[in-house]
Design an enzyme around this catalytic site. Structure first.
Site, PDB file in Angstrom:
ATOM      1  CG  ASP A  86      10.902  25.928 -36.322  1.00  0.00           C
ATOM      2  OD1 ASP A  86      11.271  27.072 -36.602  1.00  0.00           O
ATOM      3  OD2 ASP A  86      11.321  24.910 -36.897  1.00  0.00           O
ATOM      4  CB  CYS A 101      -0.910   0.012   1.221  1.00  0.00           C
ATOM      5  SG  CYS A 101      -0.007   0.171   2.784  1.00  0.00           S
ATOM      6  CG  ASP A 122      12.136  19.921 -37.139  1.00  0.00           C
ATOM      7  OD1 ASP A 122      12.247  21.166 -37.094  1.00  0.00           O
ATOM      8  OD2 ASP A 122      12.311  19.261 -38.179  1.00  0.00           O
ATOM      9  CB  CYS A 132       4.384  -0.451   1.727  1.00  0.00           C
ATOM     10  SG  CYS A 132       3.276  -1.571   2.592  1.00  0.00           S
ATOM     11  CG  ASP A 176      13.430  24.493 -33.598  1.00  0.00           C
ATOM     12  OD1 ASP A 176      13.349  25.691 -33.893  1.00  0.00           O
ATOM     13  OD2 ASP A 176      13.109  23.576 -34.377  1.00  0.00           O
TER      14      ASP A 176
END
Length: 816
Positions: free
Chosen positions: A434, A12, A630, A15, A634
């Site tokens: 971009d 649980c 990408d 724990c 960037d």
């Protein structure tokens, strides 16, 4: 250094809180996070201060066991707990024994003749005999629970052990008291204690909790199934060619450079490059791409993708833990080891929850005893409080939702790198795009060459641009090659970032770049500016070439807008996000692209360093920005953004800077990622609300708060059932994310751009619009750019579009 450990024995949230607390006290530990769902511990620590053995020792000190997790993602994960067969056996045996126990205990009340005729003492002994095997079968709760109590770190097992143990001990005490009363001839005392037996409650608590844990484990295994499915995608063997011989070896023995043979229907055991043959590859389980992708010599192939048709050989370049598949699995495990800020509330509550429940149970019992009620009633309330409380639901609320969200994302080509970014996705209120490679294909092509001597221009352009890695340079070189142009030799290359390049070509100082660059270098541009503006208005990028400070011509390049860019941008707007576009193109080119996509805010002539400044400016205005890009240039903007989304087809640097990676080129993946993050946080909030509300309502009911006013008293058996079901409900709610699909019909629309010649006024554009809408499409016509935008539910053939425009009296020169 960051390492992951497998932890066993946790049941649980209490724990996991105990494990985290024990490890965090070690000197040199920067961060420790437990994932209750995966039974893992992720520790970031100083290598010079600690060893893995020290961390394992700390976990054992907390009462649990740990082992360093293996790094090889291709290996199946061992089970962290008891086998399914063992759990099923305990449950079946427990419920078989419950049948006669419930018959004996409830039979007299239901008026069953032969059970009603049993003497009270005989009935009590039978209940004891049927209960003890159930206790023995489920004795693990008592061992685990009381051990945790002795360590002063009580957990869920402690609540079960105390509750079931108290009911069992009081019932045994009642049997002994009945025996003494019977021997003393006190029949009224015998009947009193006969009604104070809780054997069936103790047995039902243990059996129902075991059943609940089994159902919870089954549901949890479904949430973690995404990782297991990915692991099992890779084949266990590979057919390789070594020393001229073809042999089959275990996939784990592959080496870089091995030549591997793949036949139809087989999956790939490594990443690499095709050297012979061709095929159609199903990459859907790795990238989310639904259609098979054609592959030929020189193309890259990915581990675990499937050859649907064809035969080829490829050279292994990444094997074992270096493959794309292994990296995706590691990424998913990392994100599931992290926690979003929203989980902090659950963590704080979990640390004090179980001790608080035990205290509440004792207070409840003491209060009813003080109010004059008998011990049996007080015990009933205390046991109900103990067994209805469920720290499991709190502990599972966040990790199950995160696991399902990341699994759903991975299946759709969206990789989430940390849990915090999921919550950030909910807070995003603006998107910065971009242009090149994000809203456009990133593959510009030469559309026009304008020069007195085209051959000289192309020879010069090919020579100087061959030294550049810019997409525009590559397009110009390819165009020259296709036209059989032999480039001039260029030397003394100098790159001016964001402007252009300078070199000596054919003995002359040669420049290539934008208009601003030409002016900054003292080149006379007056005769070319009007043509440049005309090309920009058409959405084309003009690259000027000058030799000895004199322009010798220009190349006009265009980049195709991605098919899904328009629908993705519309989806961003529907989500209430402001959309911005940045580009190094001039103002008119940027305006043309932005206009076609419906982007109101754009920034033109942006240098790479300016992109980060632009994002920072938006943040200063109070906006939470998601940056989507990408390229290498960037990376600074991605690092600055609140949420960085990199398109996987881009550069490694951009991907490294990102919080979310899109495995495919489509911009719609970013829409999916943002919608997924919103759905995940909504799901976590639902889970936390259910867990907290359940305990907030259940504990007072169990304690008997409503007994005097409404006569409500909760039987411990029903309390145990409610406890078992609460965590199952949380997990099942999270599983809804595994089927998450936010794509609407509107986002699936086909979009085309038609260049129409012959329009002269608003009446003309209205006629073209009407003709296109007659095809069942939504159409917008821009008279100035002479471009008509068509959106339709299904694809409309180009010849039908062309025929409709021509019937209206105009000409179509281009359809994109």
């Amino acid at each position: 250094m960051k390492q992951t450990f497998s932890v066993s024995g946790m049941s649980c949230a209490a724990c996991s809180a105990a494990v985290e607390k024990s490890v965090r006290t070690l000197k040199g530990v920067k961060e420790a996070r437990v994932n209750l769902l995966l039974n893992t511990l992720s520790v970031d620590y100083q290598e010079q201060s600690l060893t893995p053995e020290d961390i394992i020792s700390a976990v054992r000190k907390a009462g649990y066991d740990a082992a360093l997790k293996k790094e090889n993602a291709a290996e199946p994960r061992p089970s962290a707990g008891e086998s399914s067969f063992g759990v099923k056996g305990r449950i079946i045996a427990s419920f078989i024994l419950l049948i006669p126990l419930m018959a004996v205990s409830m039979g007299p009340m239901l008026g069953v003749p032969f059970l009603k005729a049993l003497p009270p003492m005989t009935n009590a002994v039978l209940q004891l005999l049927f209960t003890m095997p159930v206790v023995f079968i489920n004795f693990k709760y008592f061992i685990s629970g009381f051990k945790a109590l002795l360590r002063r770190a009580p957990n869920m097992d402690s609540l079960i052990a105390i509750g079931a143990g108290a009911a069992l001990l009081y019932s045994i005490y009642s049997v002994l008291a009945m025996s003494l009363s019977l021997s003393a001839g006190e029949s009224s005392a015998v009947m009193h204690y006969a009604h104070a037996l809780y054997f069936e409650s103790a047995a039902v608590i243990l059996a129902v909790i075991s059943l609940g844990k089994y159902l919870e484990q089954r549901a949890k295994s479904r949430t973690s199934g995404a990782i297991e499915k990915l692991i099992n995608l890779a084949p266990k063997t590979a057919e390789v060619t070594r020393a001229g011989q073809t042999i089959v070896i275990p996939a784990g023995e592959l080496k870089t450079g091995d030549i591997i043979t793949i036949k139809t229907g087989q999956s790939l055991p490594a990443d690499g490059t095709i050297v012979e043959g061709n095929a159609f590859m199903d990459e859907s389980l790795v990238t989310g791409e639904s259609l098979p992708v054609e592959k030929k010599p020189g193309d890259k192939v990915i581990c675990a993708t499937i050859n649907t048709d064809g035969y080829f050989k490829f050279r292994a370049e990444k094997t074992g833990s270096q493959t794309t598949l292994a990296q995706i699995v590691k990424l998913m495990e990392d994100v599931n080891s992290s926690k979003p800020p929203i989980a902090e509330l659950a963590d704080k509550i979990s640390g004090i929850f179980v001790p608080a429940v035990i205290i509440a149970a004792f207070i409840s019992a003491a209060a009813w005893l003080a109010a004059g009620y008998d011990f049996a009633f007080a015990l009933n309330c205390a046991v109900s409080v103990l067994v209805i409380s469920c720290p499991c639901a709190l502990g599972l609320a966040t990790p199950t939702a995160i696991m399902c969200a990341t699994g759903s994302g991975a299946r759709n080509g969206v990789l989430i790198k940390n849990a915090k970014s999921i919550q950030t996705g909910l807070q995003v209120n603006c998107v910065v795009l971009d242009k090149t490679g994000t809203v456009t294909e990133g593959k510009p092509a030469v559309a026009d060459i304008i020069a007195e001597d085209k051959n000289l221009l192309l020879q010069t352009a090919a020579g100087i641009e061959a030294l550049s890695a810019h997409p525009l340079a590559k397009a110009i070189c390819l165009y020259a090659e296709d036209n059989g142009i032999k480039p001039l030799k260029a030397e003394k290359f100098e790159y001016k970032e964001g402007f252009g390049i300078k070199a000596f070509c054919g003995g002359n100082e040669t420049l290539a770049g934008n208009l601003k660059f030409m002016k900054s270098e003292g080149v006379q541009t007056a005769d070319w500016e009007e043509k440049s503006e005309e090309l920009s208005a058409q959405g084309k990028t003009a690259v000027f070439f000058a030799s000895d400070k004199k322009i010798i011509g220009l190349a006009a390049l265009s980049d195709k807008i991605k098919a899904d860019a328009k629908s993705a941008i519309n989806a961003f707007k529907e989500m209430g996000l402001d959309v911005y576009m940045m580009t190094g193109d001039n103002e008119k080119t940027a305006a043309n692209i932005a206009g076609r996509l419906g982007i109101e805010h754009f920034k033109a002539e942006v240098l790479p360093a300016d992109k980060e400044v632009f994002v920072r400016r938006l943040q200063r205005q109070g906006k939470t920005a998601a940056m989507i890009g990408d390229g290498v240039n960037d990376a600074p903007a991605l690092a600055r953004a609140d949420l960085a989304i990199a398109i996987g087809a881009g550069s490694d640097i951009a991907i490294e800077s990102a919080d979310i990676v899109l495995m495919r080129k489509e911009l719609s993946g970013a829409v999916y990622a943002l919608k997924l993050s919103r759905a995940a946080i909504r799901n976590i909030k639902q889970n936390l609300f259910w867990a907290l509300f359940y305990n907030a309502a259940g504990i007072p009911l169990a304690a008997g708060v409503f007994y005097k006013a409404l006569g409500w008293q909760l039987n411990p058996m029903f309390a145990a059932s409610a406890m078992a079901l609460s965590s199952v409900c949380v997990v099942l709610n999270s599983l809804r994310l595994a089927r998450f699909n936010p794509v609407t019909n509107k986002e699936k629309m086909m979009i085309k751009y038609i260049t129409v010649e012959g329009m002269a006024c608003g009446h003309c554009s209205a006629r073209v619009k009407a003709a296109l809408e007659a095809l069942g499409a939504k159409a917008e016509v821009d008279l100035k750019s002479k471009i008509a935008t068509v959106e339709a539910q299904n694809d409309i053939a180009d010849d039908k579009i062309k025929a409709a425009v021509e019937k209206a009296g105009y000409q179509v020169s281009q359809i994109k």
